[in-house]
Design a protein around this motif. Structure first.
Motif, short mmCIF file in Angstrom:
data_model
loop_
_atom_site.label_atom_id
_atom_site.label_comp_id
_atom_site.label_asym_id
_atom_site.label_seq_id
_atom_site.Cartn_x
_atom_site.Cartn_y
_atom_site.Cartn_z
N VAL A 111 3.72 -0.93 -8.42
CA VAL A 111 4.04 -2.27 -8.93
C VAL A 111 2.73 -3.04 -9.09
CG1 VAL A 111 5.24 -4.42 -8.47
CG2 VAL A 111 6.27 -2.23 -7.78
N PRO A 112 2.45 -3.55 -10.28
CA PRO A 112 1.19 -4.29 -10.48
C PRO A 112 1.18 -5.57 -9.66
CG PRO A 112 2.63 -4.56 -12.38
CD PRO A 112 3.27 -3.52 -11.50
N ARG A 125 -5.26 -11.83 -17.71
CA ARG A 125 -4.26 -10.93 -17.13
C ARG A 125 -4.20 -9.55 -17.79
NH1 ARG A 125 0.65 -15.39 -16.27
NH2 ARG A 125 -0.62 -16.84 -15.02
N PRO A 126 -4.31 -9.44 -19.13
CA PRO A 126 -4.22 -8.10 -19.73
C PRO A 126 -5.25 -7.11 -19.20
CG PRO A 126 -3.93 -9.78 -21.40
CD PRO A 126 -4.35 -10.50 -20.15
N ALA A 131 -6.45 -2.45 -15.63
CA ALA A 131 -7.30 -1.91 -14.57
C ALA A 131 -6.51 -1.47 -13.35
CB ALA A 131 -8.33 -2.96 -14.14
N ALA A 132 -5.29 -1.99 -13.20
CA ALA A 132 -4.50 -1.72 -11.98
C ALA A 132 -4.17 -0.25 -11.80
CB ALA A 132 -3.22 -2.56 -12.00
N VAL A 133 -4.08 0.52 -12.89
CA VAL A 133 -3.69 1.92 -12.77
C VAL A 133 -4.88 2.86 -12.64
CG1 VAL A 133 -1.58 1.53 -14.08
CG2 VAL A 133 -3.64 2.25 -15.28
N GLY A 204 -5.70 2.42 -3.06
CA GLY A 204 -4.94 3.67 -3.07
C GLY A 204 -3.45 3.45 -3.18
N GLY A 205 -3.05 2.39 -3.85
CA GLY A 205 -1.63 2.12 -3.98
C GLY A 205 -1.12 1.23 -2.86
N PRO A 206 0.18 0.95 -2.86
CA PRO A 206 0.75 0.02 -1.87
C PRO A 206 0.68 0.58 -0.45
CG PRO A 206 2.48 1.12 -3.12
CD PRO A 206 1.19 1.48 -3.79
#
Length: 310
Positions: A111-112, A125-126, A131-133, A204-206
């Motif tokens: 989840v971003p 934001r874009p 970059a979040a993934v 490394g993710g949530p």
């Protein structure tokens, strides 16, 4: 096969400077080849998933049998070359059990961050959503490779003739690990401890825990291993000594940042982050580096709130 001998960095351990793609900020990652008593090598962090990186690593390994492929954490510049190396050698890919659990969570879908709640301006934001993934991109590939089980804290690797023990060091990612060669007095640090660079945290993710709190505890674990002669073999830059002192400097850096956050009058993560001291300056942050700065600011805010009992 044409071979290119790895650089000796300790008895029975060679370093391969694996090139990283342009624009990633660092020129190379370090893959380490550990010789065992049966004439095989064990590869720590095979590097990026590019043809150039693969060619450099394969040239260093040559025709030597690969006994295992150990990954300190799931990021592409460390784990990205694992698929090709496994396909060529049949060697098992191993990582910490917490990192395997993280792979499962990432496979479901990350989840971003709530950029609106962070107060991020709409025009920024874009780039942050894109970059979040990036840090967890290799996860889908790794999930299918890790079929040999995962590594637990204090577990000895199956490397005949050496005593290499797994040290869980969450913070940079939830399942980051270091490897302690007890008899050779070596510590393979991945991105947990670098000689000059301050690694990003919570990439490394949530997680169910605060990555900064995890990281500070992990620094203590690493510092306790330093007998005064411990030699660190990091995932980037060059091998170094003075692990205990470097751990203290990294801890002080993050504790200073917590104090900065506590003193800030900003109402949102964006406002707080914009008032903090960043190595290259706030205005120079963009994309992944900006997202990392915002994430760490949010983590520090959580620590401040916890300390104040909020």
């Amino acid at each position: 096969m044409t071979t290119s001998a790895p650089e000796p960095v300790a008895h029975g351990v060679g370093r391969v400077r694996v090139p990283m793609p342009p624009g990633t900020g660092l020129p190379f990652s370090n893959a380490y080849l550990i010789d065992d008593g049966d004439g095989r090598v064990h590869v720590v962090d095979p590097g990026s998933p590019t043809a150039e990186a693969r060619a450099v690593l394969e040239a260093a390994i040559g025709d030597t049998e690969v006994g295992s492929i150990v990954i300190t954490h799931l990021h592409a510049d460390h784990a990205g070359g694992a698929a090709a190396l496994r396909a060529r050698t049949g060697a098992p890919v191993l990582l910490h059990e917490r990192e395997r659990d993280a792979l499962g969570r990432i496979a479901i879908g990350v989840v971003p961050p709530d950029l609106e709640a962070w107060g991020v301006p709409e025009d920024r934001r874009p780039e942050l959503l894109a970059a979040a993934v990036v840090p967890t991109a290799p996860a889908a590939t790794l999930a299918d490779q890790v079929v040999e089980g995962a590594l637990g804290d204090a577990q000895l690797l199956d490397i005949p003739g050496r005593r290499v023990r797994v040290i869980g060091t969450p913070g940079h990612t939830d399942g980051h690990l270091c490897l302690h060669d007890e008899e050779a007095d070596l510590l393979f640090t991945g991105d947990h401890i670098l000689p000059t660079v301050n690694s990003g945290l919570g990439l490394g993710g949530p997680t169910d825990t605060n990555p900064i709190a995890d990281y500070l505890a992990s620094l203590d674990r690493a510092a306790e291993l330093d007998t005064g002669t411990l030699r660190a073999l990091p995932g980037h830059e060059d091998p170094f000594t003075g692990v205990r002192e470097r751990c203290a400097a990294l801890a002080a850096h993050h504790l200073r940042r917590t104090e900065e956050v506590a003193a800030s009058s900003g109402a949102t993560v964006w406002e707080v982050a914009s008032t903090l001291t960043w190595t290259g300056g706030w205005d120079a942050l963009a994309g992944f580096t900006l997202l990392s700065a915002l994430r760490q600011t949010a983590q520090h805010r959580e620590l401040v709130s916890r300390r104040r009992g909020l």
